[in-house]
Design an enzyme around this catalytic site. Structure first.
Site, short mmCIF file in Angstrom:
data_model
loop_
_atom_site.label_atom_id
_atom_site.label_comp_id
_atom_site.label_asym_id
_atom_site.label_seq_id
_atom_site.Cartn_x
_atom_site.Cartn_y
_atom_site.Cartn_z
N HIS A 17 60.68 39.62 43.71
CA HIS A 17 60.27 40.88 42.90
C HIS A 17 61.53 41.62 43.13
O HIS A 17 61.87 42.35 42.05
CB HIS A 17 59.37 41.61 43.42
N LYS A 41 41.71 41.84 42.02
CA LYS A 41 42.48 40.41 42.03
C LYS A 41 42.38 39.53 43.56
O LYS A 41 42.84 40.26 44.48
CB LYS A 41 44.01 40.97 42.06
N ARG A 92 58.97 33.52 36.07
CA ARG A 92 59.34 32.62 36.43
C ARG A 92 59.11 31.03 35.97
O ARG A 92 59.58 31.20 34.85
CB ARG A 92 58.47 32.43 37.87
N SER A 130 53.80 36.16 45.54
CA SER A 130 53.04 36.66 46.48
C SER A 130 51.90 35.96 47.46
O SER A 130 51.60 35.86 48.76
CB SER A 130 52.34 38.10 46.34
O1 PNS Z 1 51.40 41.19 39.96
P1 PNS Z 1 50.58 40.98 38.53
O2 PNS Z 1 49.28 40.36 38.66
O3 PNS Z 1 51.32 40.19 37.70
O4 PNS Z 1 50.42 42.36 37.70
C1 PNS Z 1 49.43 42.50 36.75
C2 PNS Z 1 49.54 44.00 36.22
C3 PNS Z 1 49.25 44.89 37.49
C4 PNS Z 1 50.65 44.51 35.70
C5 PNS Z 1 48.36 44.11 35.25
O5 PNS Z 1 46.94 43.73 35.82
C6 PNS Z 1 48.08 45.46 34.82
O6 PNS Z 1 48.71 45.84 33.76
N1 PNS Z 1 46.90 46.18 35.07
C7 PNS Z 1 46.61 47.27 34.57
C8 PNS Z 1 45.41 47.39 33.64
C9 PNS Z 1 45.86 47.17 32.15
O7 PNS Z 1 46.54 47.79 31.62
N2 PNS Z 1 45.29 45.92 31.53
C10 PNS Z 1 45.34 45.63 30.26
C11 PNS Z 1 46.83 44.82 30.08
S1 PNS Z 1 46.49 43.37 30.79
#
Ligand code: PNS
Length: 163
Positions: A17, A41, A92, A130
């Site tokens: 990251h 999650k 990745r 992670s």
């Molecule tokens: O670390 P990650 O799991 O790739 O992060 C995912 C994240 C936080 C970017 C995604 O879950 C997110 O954008 N959550 C906010 C809610 C949202 O906007 N959801 C709609 C699009 S998926």
């Protein structure tokens, strides 16, 4: 002023990251690392939202144009609030592609003025995640070199057996 968001759960932030954050911060005027509360999650995060944000603040303290911001909303709503037009995600191995493509499409459907852009992981971090870090640390393996040192110490504290 070009402001971008770099969103994620960051439970915890890894060196992969940090590499993406460093590279993105050299492209944009301002980079806001957006840390999702994401309580659902994987059965809930290991670290609190505040801890996850502090880990990143410490690891990115050498990058003056990087700020860290927790959020608990749609990502596009945060982007609108902060007037950020770009979402940066690290990519990745191909295994990431399906999920990332889905999120990018959904976000585009919600707001087509916000672009999702991807930065490819360097080979060293291609298979670093992670979850893998937590699994290794949970079984007492060393995660040195995979996460910042201060994160490795907190993992050891939290999971007991980690070094
Ligand atoms: O670390 P990650 O799991 O790739 O992060 C995912 C994240 C936080 C970017 C995604 O879950 C997110 O954008 N959550 C906010 C809610 C949202 O906007 N959801 C709609 C699009 S998926």
């Amino acid at each position: 002023m070009k402001r971008a968001l770099c969103p994620g759960t960051f439970d915890p932030v890894t060196n992969g990251h940090i590499d993406i954050i460093e590279r993105a911060s050299s492209i944009f005027d301002e980079l806001v690392v957006s840390v999702a509360k994401n309580p659902e999650k994987g059965g809930g995060p290991l670290f609190t939202l505040d801890e996850r944000c502090d880990f990143i603040r410490q690891a990115a303290s050498h990058l003056p144009n990087v700020t860290v911001r927790p959020f608990d909303s749609l990502l596009v709503d945060l982007a609108r609030e902060l007037d950020a037009k770009v979402i940066i995600k690290g990519l990745r191995a191909v295994t990431d592609f399906e999920r990332e493509f889905q999120m990018a499409q959904l976000n585009y459907g919600l707001d087509d003025t916000i672009e999702t852009m991807f930065i490819m992981s360097i080979p060293e971090y291609m298979y670093l995640s992670s979850s893998a870090v937590k699994e290794i640390a949970g079984f007492g393996g060393s995660v040195r070199g995979l996460v910042p040192d201060h994160v490795s110490e907190k993992l050891a504290e939290r999971l007991g057996r980690a070094r």
